[in-house]
Write an enzyme that holds these catalytic residues in place. Sequence first.
Site: not given
Length: 610
Positions: A231, A273, A293, A299-301
């Site tokens: 996040e 948070h 990343l 693999v980053v959607p």
Amino acid sequence: MSILANKETRAVIIGGVAGLNAARRMAQFDFLINRPLTVQAFVYPPEEGQQKEIYRGGELNNVTVYSSLEQALEENPQINTALIYIGSSRAYQSAREALDAKGIKLVSMITEGVPEKDAKRLRKYALETGKIFNGPSSIGILSAGECRLGVIGGEYKNLKLCNLYRSGSFGVITKSGGLSNEAMWLCAQNGNGITTAVAIGGDSYPGTDFVTYLQMFENDPETKAVVIVGEVGGTLEEEAADWLGAEVRRIKVIAAIGGTCQEVLPQGMKFGHAGAKEGKKGLGSARSKMNALRDAGAVVPDTFGGLSKAIKQVYQELLASGAIKPERELDEKLLPALPPSVQEVMKQGEVIVEPLIRTTISDDRGEEPRYVGYAASELCEKGYGIEDVIGLLWNKKLPSREESEIIKRIIMISADHGPAVSGAFGSIIAACAGIDLPQAVSAGMTMIGPRFGGAVTNAGKYFKYGVKEYPNDISGFLSWMKQNVGPVPGIGHRVKSLKNPDKRVKYLVDYVKNQTTLHTPCLDYALEVEKVTTAKKDNLILNVDGTIGCILVDLDFPEYSLNGFFVLARTIGMIGHWIDQNNQNSRLIRLYDYLINYAVKDERVVPEKK
């Protein structure tokens, strides 16, 4: 295989109610995978020595609560993990003690609101001691088919749906507790499930970072891919990207980063948070994390909604490469069903349970207590008093206004009779000995019996008998009493007489007879008996116990309830005496020698034992 938690893990929970709830959830997982109970002890000083009931399926286990971690470990040397459920003000000290303990290798802190300086100190100390400190604000750690620490994984049915009864091939690392459950579900639906899921907590300074756990997964041959749910805020995801891109890694990494919406919101806005906020110049933004990343090979959607597709893509690639083999589908009917509670089965109408007790006077199942159907607050709002509540709870009917006034006067007149009577004196002695209020009043209550207050019930009982069996034969009644019972209860007084009448009796009789419309056959009968008994001796008058007993019978109270009025009324007085003695700071009472007749033998020599 797994990381952090396995079949050998044995835990101590430091904390109260929340820790007990977690232990019971953990025991459900133990039952699902047929392993021994994970939680071996509790540490919570206020409940030292108690046994907490933990059900593992239908098996009841009693787990001891200790006052210190040292004592818990001494009696349970198999413990190697500590879960911190204590309040934030004491969480640091508890975690530090756990990290100091020789046998404990993992400490996971569920506590929220831990000061950042404490979290930093615990992280540093864990690194120095070569141990793992997970959290704060962590929902827990779960290794599929091996161990559950905390409430991670959710309800029992969700444990099954996420295939957590057996190990898969995906590791999971999240900041969010809720999203850890979601990630495990997605791994089960689009892959073959997880090896271990770790919720590190969403605070600004977690005890352990993504990189540490990524390296552990890299070293676990059963983990083929790792799902990271990150996040906005902090740099953990960028550090993970650096680790991934530093060299060729065996595991594949899939990452979903929440918070891209912050690009259109004010800088520095928090998202729930403590650590979920963007830094200066976009540092820690969701977009920068995603780019880092991707550049490192993950693999980053684009959105969290794309995580399902990404997991499925990686799973298909692992299958095609032969890195993993297709899982055989397990018939869920073979998995154990959690035994339902009696309440659940009764609700479903599948079982009949004989009630343990039966009540006809009160009900606490609604929004508030109801007395014979009447809501307590509504009785207050409409002007009813304690005398009306007595009528409801003792006689199951709402008294009329006249009846309420009679009951109120009986309680008022009976509330106390000075400090010399046995009940008050017992409470006073207890108060002077420093005894607490409930115990001191109980000391006075134990004095109530046939010689002190007991005449109320028996007076009502026998005068009622006389009205029924000897309505026009006072002499016959007195003769029967003499042969079968003895002196008539409620007749006679040590001090009062016809010449010195009891004003309480005179007042009650006058009030009931002249100011109410109450039908008084029992009281009238007792007054006729008094005429006969006082003709023999002028102190054989109708006393206050007898008067009260007869009036209450005429009010239609059950005869076995009558002494309750004396008990209730005198409790008021005994509490008053206890308060009075405490206000005076009275000292312990000891009888003087001149108040005792020592009718004993003179001092003599003890003979030799034969």
